[in-house]
Write a protein that holds these residues in place. Structure first.
Motif, PDB file in Angstrom:
ATOM      1  N   GLU A  63       2.184   1.796  12.043  1.00 53.94           N
ATOM      2  CA  GLU A  63       1.576   0.487  12.292  1.00 53.94           C
ATOM      3  C   GLU A  63       2.563  -0.633  11.989  1.00 53.94           C
ATOM      4  O   GLU A  63       2.652  -1.619  12.729  1.00 53.94           O
ATOM      5  CB  GLU A  63       0.318   0.307  11.435  1.00 53.94           C
ATOM      6  N   ARG A 115      -0.128  11.516   4.992  1.00 51.44           N
ATOM      7  CA  ARG A 115      -0.669  11.171   6.307  1.00 51.44           C
ATOM      8  C   ARG A 115      -0.946   9.663   6.414  1.00 51.44           C
ATOM      9  O   ARG A 115      -0.684   9.046   7.444  1.00 51.44           O
ATOM     10  CB  ARG A 115      -1.951  11.973   6.560  1.00 51.44           C
ATOM     11  N   GLU A 116      -1.468   9.089   5.317  1.00 52.73           N
ATOM     12  CA  GLU A 116      -1.730   7.641   5.333  1.00 52.73           C
ATOM     13  C   GLU A 116      -0.430   6.857   5.398  1.00 52.73           C
ATOM     14  O   GLU A 116      -0.319   5.856   6.110  1.00 52.73           O
ATOM     15  CB  GLU A 116      -2.542   7.219   4.104  1.00 52.73           C
ATOM     16  N   ARG A 174       0.826  -1.206   0.000  1.00 46.67           N
ATOM     17  CA  ARG A 174       0.000   0.000   0.000  1.00 46.67           C
ATOM     18  C   ARG A 174       0.858   1.253   0.000  1.00 46.67           C
ATOM     19  O   ARG A 174       0.575   2.213  -0.743  1.00 46.67           O
ATOM     20  CB  ARG A 174      -0.917  -0.009   1.239  1.00 46.67           C
ATOM     21  N   LYS A 200       0.846   6.954   8.925  1.00 50.84           N
ATOM     22  CA  LYS A 200       0.042   6.078   9.775  1.00 50.84           C
ATOM     23  C   LYS A 200       0.414   4.612   9.555  1.00 50.84           C
ATOM     24  O   LYS A 200       0.579   3.835  10.511  1.00 50.84           O
ATOM     25  CB  LYS A 200      -1.441   6.305   9.478  1.00 50.84           C
ATOM     26  N   LEU A 201       0.552   4.235   8.269  1.00 60.32           N
ATOM     27  CA  LEU A 201       0.909   2.850   7.959  1.00 60.32           C
ATOM     28  C   LEU A 201       2.322   2.516   8.420  1.00 60.32           C
ATOM     29  O   LEU A 201       2.588   1.388   8.885  1.00 60.32           O
ATOM     30  CB  LEU A 201       0.771   2.596   6.454  1.00 60.32           C
ATOM     31  N   VAL A 260      -2.919  14.021   1.899  1.00 59.33           N
ATOM     32  CA  VAL A 260      -3.698  12.849   2.356  1.00 59.33           C
ATOM     33  C   VAL A 260      -2.850  11.586   2.268  1.00 59.33           C
ATOM     34  O   VAL A 260      -2.832  10.756   3.189  1.00 59.33           O
ATOM     35  CB  VAL A 260      -4.985  12.708   1.508  1.00 59.33           C
ATOM     36  N   ALA A 261      -2.101  11.433   1.148  1.00 58.88           N
ATOM     37  CA  ALA A 261      -1.269  10.247   0.956  1.00 58.88           C
ATOM     38  C   ALA A 261      -0.157  10.183   1.994  1.00 58.88           C
ATOM     39  O   ALA A 261       0.137   9.118   2.552  1.00 58.88           O
ATOM     40  CB  ALA A 261      -0.690  10.237  -0.456  1.00 58.88           C
ATOM     41  N   LEU A 317       0.938   4.181  -2.881  1.00 56.86           N
ATOM     42  CA  LEU A 317       0.716   5.591  -2.592  1.00 56.86           C
ATOM     43  C   LEU A 317       1.868   6.460  -3.105  1.00 56.86           C
ATOM     44  O   LEU A 317       1.659   7.536  -3.688  1.00 56.86           O
ATOM     45  CB  LEU A 317       0.535   5.787  -1.085  1.00 56.86           C
TER      46      LEU A 317
END
Length: 582
Positions: A572, A564-565, A543, A568-569, A561-562, A547
């Motif tokens: 994780e 920030r994702e 992912r 976050k990933l 937005v990308a 991105l």
């Protein structure tokens, strides 16, 4: 048009795959499985595995595999119908007319309905055990030294004192009286319908797949018979099942199965920590039960009750095991006790200190019954009886040891006894040619996502995944996801194998069935968690890469937005830990 599925299942179960394959390939047992040189490609190191419990074969070299029908088709160059008839003739099973499946589907539906009723009955009996009407049964079980943990393990219960407690309850759940009678739960006489089991401690009979097939009920008062058992039904045949098969299947690397007579013997021994115990179902041992038991361990120890009936039953059991060429020994319980009495009085250590006798040694001990060895006539009859026994001993070392014992017990010379046996040293059977040690091949270990998904499939095949732990969506590979979905919905691997045509899915399933995970205690849950983390980590990496690849032509807002994702990933991914490989 096809053969009835139920009949095919019966044929497949009766066709002992180890015996069939052994007619073509010399096999050597290692643990629960058998190994030999693959008949489908040339090899010098045995990589051909036969699993008697699940009824399939698999070659780790050429990847050939399947069930007993597949093996006959491959070896004899037969079509499926021909292979079915070949096996049926071999096992003396009448071949039914081919059917369109409607009648067979009806029989399967009936069997499934009966199994559902049996499960509901088992749950009710267990619930009643802790209700006021089960007080006497609970006192009986606690008085036999059983705690609540063991009671839950075996699903023990109590039937009510009233005439129709179970019948009435199942009726209220929508059960039909005719079906209750077919299940053996209800008896109908004239216009009355009443429970088969009343005022008894209840022992559910559960097969290796977890199905409740029937029940044994132990009377609590002065009632005959002392034990009442479910008669044969469309879902249950005593000849093909043993008590505690569900627990036998969970035992790993058993050196022997201990066969006892009664339900309480099994429960008592297991409660004291003895593994691998089973019992016949109120009948004498059958050849089908003997073959079933041989799937779980390389040797059977018979430990029947110490009374005359139990000892005579041992002799009959020895004949059956030896006829099937299953290694067997006898555990003689001292002072005529049964296993339950002995272990409760003496404890586990004393029980495990008992040394089993070979079949020949036990027969020699029984040959003394009714003879006075202090008199010449008694010694003569004993010597002649033992000579006949020793004539059937195939191992020269065992025969020599028993011959020395017989010389001491009877006073006859070696020459006289050897002459009576009818075997000179020159005529003794030669030992078998020594075979090279069979060593399972190194297991194929796919890397990363593929490895994790296949490990999860293997755990599913062998029942190590608790219900609700996984979903089919965990798997990204389409074939893996299909197999996982079928297994998670309750399909047994061996049943699923029958429904798959040759192709990638069948090959994947065979490989998963062949690669039994080495799992102890609660290690399965750790393995599942680490595999799921590996799959999640793989998805995160893909992912993030996607991105990043799409950012070049994206607007500023889309890039924010990308990013920030991605952040976050990334966080994780860090929380997932190093993974199984590292």
């Amino acid at each position: 048009m096809r053969y009835p599925a139920g009949w095919l299942d019966d044929l497949r179960a009766r066709a002992d795959i180890v015996s069939i394959v052994s007619e073509y390939v010399p096999l050597k047992q290692k643990g629960r499985s058998f190994w030999g040189l693959c008949p489908f490609h040339g090899e010098k190191t045995a990589s051909f595995k036969v699993d008697p419990e699940r009824g399939f074969y698999y070659c780790f070299g050429c990847k050939a595999g399947g069930n007993v029908f597949d093996f006959i088709m491959a070896m004899e160059r037969m079509e499926f119908r021909e292979a079915v008839r070949y096996l049926a003739d071999k096992l003396h099973m009448p071949v039914p007319e081919e059917t369109d499946g409607a009648a067979d589907a009806q029989r399967r539906t009936l069997r499934e309905s009966i199994l559902r009723l049996n499960r509901e009955a088992a749950l009710l009996y267990h619930k009643l055990l802790y209700a006021p009407e089960g007080r006497h049964a609970l006192e009986y079980l606690h008085g036999r030294g059983l705690d609540d943990r063991v009671i839950r393990l075996f699903g023990l219960g109590a039937s009510g004192e009233q005439w129709d407690t179970l019948t009435r309850t199942l009726r209220e759940q929508g059960a039909d009286d005719a079906l209750l009678v077919q299940a053996g739960l209800t008896v109908r006489k004239q216009e009355r319908a009443f429970d088969m089991f009343r005022n008894r401690a209840m022992f559910p009979i559960i097969d290796a797949r977890g199905n409740v097939l029937g029940f044994g009920g132990r009377a609590l008062g002065d009632v005959q018979p002392k034990y009442l058992n479910t008669a044969d039904t469309p879902a249950f045949n005593k000849r093909w099942n043993v008590y505690a098969a569900n627990l036998l299947r969970k035992c790993r690397n058993l050196a022997r199965v201990l066969l006892v007579e009664g339900y309480m013997d099994v429960v008592s021994l297991v409660s004291c920590g003895v593994e691998g115990v089973a019992a016949t179902l109120g009948t004498s041992l059958t050849p089908e039960q003997a073959k079933l038991l041989s799937r779980y361990a390389p040797e059977i120890w018979v430990a029947y009750d110490g009374d005359a009936a139990g000892q005579n039953a041992i002799l009959r059991a020895l004949d059956i095991f030896e006829e099937a060429q299953i290694p067997v020994r006898v555990l003689v319980i001292p002072d005529g006790q049964d296993p339950d009495e002995f272990i409760r009085a003496q404890g586990k250590e004393a029980f495990e200190a008992l040394k089993p006798l070979s079949a020949a040694a036990y027969r020699m001990a029984r040959a003394k019954d009714g003879l006075d060895l202090s008199e010449e006539e008694g010694r003569t009859k004993y010597a002649m009886a033992c000579a006949a026994i020793l004539r059937g001993v195939k191992q020269p070392v065992e025969q020599e040891n028993l011959l020395k014992r017989l010389m001491v017990e009877t006073g006859y010379s070696r020459e006289v006894l050897v002459q009576q046996i009818g075997l000179s040293s020159a005529a003794r059977p030669a030992g078998r040619t020594r075979q090279a040690a069979v060593r399972p091949p190194e297991r194929f270990e796919p890397q990363g996502r593929l490895r994790a998904e296949r490990t999860l499939l293997e755990l599913l095949c062998f029942g190590f995944v608790p219900e609700g732990t996984l979903s089919a969506d965990t798997f990204s590979d389409e074939d893996h996801r299909f197999l996982a979905q079928e297994l998670l919905h309750g399909r047994k691997p061996e049943e699923l194998l029958l429904s798959l045509e040759d192709g990638p899915r069948r090959s994947l399933l065979l490989e998963a069935m062949a690669n039994e995970p080495k799992v102890v205690n609660d290690e399965a849950l750790r393995m599942i968690a680490e595999c799921v983390e590996t799959l999640r980590r793989d998805w995160i990496e893909k992912r993030i890469a996607s991105l990043q690849a799409n950012m070049s032509g994206a607007s500023s807002e889309e890039k924010d937005v990308a990013l920030r994702e991605i952040m976050k990933l990334t966080n994780e991914k860090k929380s997932l830990g190093p993974g199984r490989k590292e």
